[in-house]
Design an enzyme around this catalytic site. Structure first.
Site, short mmCIF file in Angstrom:
data_model
loop_
_atom_site.label_atom_id
_atom_site.label_comp_id
_atom_site.label_asym_id
_atom_site.label_seq_id
_atom_site.Cartn_x
_atom_site.Cartn_y
_atom_site.Cartn_z
N ALA A 169 0.84 -1.20 0.00
CA ALA A 169 0.00 0.00 0.00
C ALA A 169 0.87 1.25 0.00
O ALA A 169 1.89 1.30 0.69
CB ALA A 169 -0.90 0.01 1.24
N ASP A 170 0.47 2.25 -0.80
CA ASP A 170 1.17 3.52 -0.76
C ASP A 170 0.37 4.49 0.11
O ASP A 170 -0.66 4.13 0.68
CB ASP A 170 1.42 4.08 -2.17
CG ASP A 170 0.12 4.35 -2.94
OD1 ASP A 170 -0.96 4.51 -2.31
OD2 ASP A 170 0.18 4.40 -4.18
N SER A 171 0.85 5.72 0.23
CA SER A 171 0.20 6.67 1.14
C SER A 171 -1.25 6.96 0.74
O SER A 171 -2.11 7.12 1.60
CB SER A 171 1.00 7.97 1.22
OG SER A 171 1.15 8.53 -0.06
N ASP A 224 -3.29 4.84 -0.82
CA ASP A 224 -4.05 3.65 -0.43
C ASP A 224 -4.39 3.70 1.06
O ASP A 224 -5.50 3.36 1.47
CB ASP A 224 -3.24 2.37 -0.69
CG ASP A 224 -3.00 2.08 -2.15
OD1 ASP A 224 -3.85 2.45 -2.98
OD2 ASP A 224 -1.95 1.49 -2.47
N LEU A 225 -3.41 4.11 1.86
CA LEU A 225 -3.62 4.14 3.31
C LEU A 225 -4.65 5.19 3.71
O LEU A 225 -5.48 4.92 4.57
CB LEU A 225 -2.29 4.38 4.03
CG LEU A 225 -1.29 3.23 3.90
CD1 LEU A 225 0.05 3.62 4.50
CD2 LEU A 225 -1.82 1.96 4.54
#
Length: 80
Positions: free
Chosen positions: A37-39, A41-42
């Site tokens: 997950a990237d930022s 996604d988070l």
């Protein structure tokens, strides 16, 4: 809502978002290393948690949520 019920709902959200089998998601699953997950996604995941559980999650608290277990514990301790 029990921690197990919260865990099940979180697994459903993650399975939909990250195209991963629910069977592969454990409380030790790390969002960045295990789910890639990237930022963005988070942030989307945190927003879904807020919608699903009616919880307000501050940016400061969101940064501390690194694993599925962290998310379960946070929701369990901040239920309305």
């Amino acid at each position: 809502m029990t921690e197990e019920e919260i865990f099940t709902k979180i697994k459903d959200i993650l399975a939909d978002n990250f195209e991963v089998s629910k069977d592969k998601i454990t409380k030790e699953t790390n969002f960045t290393t295990d789910l890639d997950a990237d930022s963005i996604d988070l942030v989307e995941f945190i927003l879904q948690l807020e919608d699903e559980f009616g919880a307000e999650i501050s940016d400061e608290d969101a940064e501390k949520i690194k694993t599925v277990g962290d998310a379960v514990s946070y929701i369990a301790s901040h239920q309305n």
